[in-house]
Design an enzyme around this catalytic site. Structure first.
Site, PDB file in Angstrom:
ATOM      1  CE  LYS A  11      -4.419  -1.841   1.402  1.00 38.86           C
ATOM      2  NZ  LYS A  11      -5.524  -1.836   2.377  1.00 38.86           N
ATOM      3  NE  ARG A  66      -7.844  -8.636   0.318  1.00 36.24           N
ATOM      4  CZ  ARG A  66      -7.505  -7.832  -0.682  1.00 36.24           C
ATOM      5  NH1 ARG A  66      -6.549  -6.922  -0.509  1.00 36.24           N
ATOM      6  NH2 ARG A  66      -8.107  -7.933  -1.857  1.00 36.24           N
TER       7      ARG A  66
END
Length: 278
Positions: free
Chosen positions: A214, A254
């Site tokens: 991210k 995840r």
């Protein structure tokens, strides 16, 4: 039921989209998607999370029939091969069809806010339901990243989603919470949430952490030119977060690259055992 390995679970990301931030377009082809999922499963992933709509910042929405057409053939085939699957969707109709096709878990980045009918689907199916912290769709979420105390506010807003789910008949044991790193969050918010993960864990629900590749990791790893490191250069940092999340007690992480995070959570499990033994 959600997977319960003897360590932090590793959820492998399978984006069958043309525009996801990290791997958009790589697995639009059915055969490529299936082979990628099989490889993650062979490496030891505990759950494969199949998504047909990008939720990257600024992404445009797609119609429900397009989303369903992307995910359902993948889910049917992988379920027939015995894989444990979740469907990454905010739409009740897509979730319901995916469960019928063989998915076991609903991973809803909106926590039920995007589609009020999702609670009915979760309650009727008794499937585990991941409630992520969310304040708005991708095109709007950057403008919604305003907090006085991000840890307390995310915790309280997730609790309100838990209350709504329980009121709709969803069993408490079916719920998993996700702090929603990068969703209506700036980098400082993401780091504060990771540091304050214990506040969310104290609620007693399994917690899923989705930090993989991210923006906040890209910014952390910026070079001398202050340009964020591209997503494919954030894997070591992702694995480091997986280690820390696992050591803190997260139920799962995840990730796009399951191998590195499987090693990371194994280290965290050994660390915890060593501390207990000591």
């Amino acid at each position: 039921m959600i997977p319960r390995p003897d360590r932090c679970a590793v959820v492998g990301v399978l984006n069958v989209t043309p525009d996801s931030f990290s791997d958009g377009g790589r697995y639009v082809d059915l055969d490529q998607a299936l082979e990628h999922a099989r490889e993650m499963w062979r490496r030891g992933a505990d759950l494969i999370d199949v998504g047909g709509e990008s939720t990257r910042p600024g992404a445009a929405r797609v119609e429900a029939d397009i989303e369903a057409a992307r995910v359902l053939p993948v889910i049917r085939q992988l379920a027939s091969e015995g894989m444990a699957l979740s469907v990454d969707t905010t739409r009740a109709t897509v979730a319901e069809s995916a469960l019928e096709a063989g998915a076991r878990v609903i991973n809803d980045v909106s926590g039920g806010l995007a589609d009020p009918d999702m609670a009915r689907v979760a309650a009727a199916s008794k499937a585990p339901w991941v409630l992520m912290h969310w304040r708005g769709h991708s095109k709007d979420m950057n403008a919604l990243a305003g907090y006085t105390d991000v840890v307390a506010e995310v915790r309280d807003e997730l609790l309100s989603r838990v209350d709504a789910a329980l009121a709709a008949g969803v069993e408490e044991s079916a719920l998993v919470l996700d702090p929603g790193l990068g969703f209506a969050k700036r980098a400082e918010h993401d780091w504060a949430l990771l540091q304050g993960l214990g506040s969310l864990l104290s609620l007693g629900f399994p917690v899923l952490v989705g930090a993989s590749r991210k923006r906040f990791l890209g910014r952390l790893l910026s070079g001398k030119d202050d340009e964020p490191r591209p997503p494919d250069g954030r894997e070591v940092a992702t694995a480091a977060v997986s280690t820390l999340a696992a050591a803190a007690g997260a139920w799962g992480v995840r990730v796009h690259e399951v191998g590195a995070s499987l090693d990371a959570v194994a280290v965290a499990a050994a660390w915890q055992r060593g501390r207990a033994d000591g």
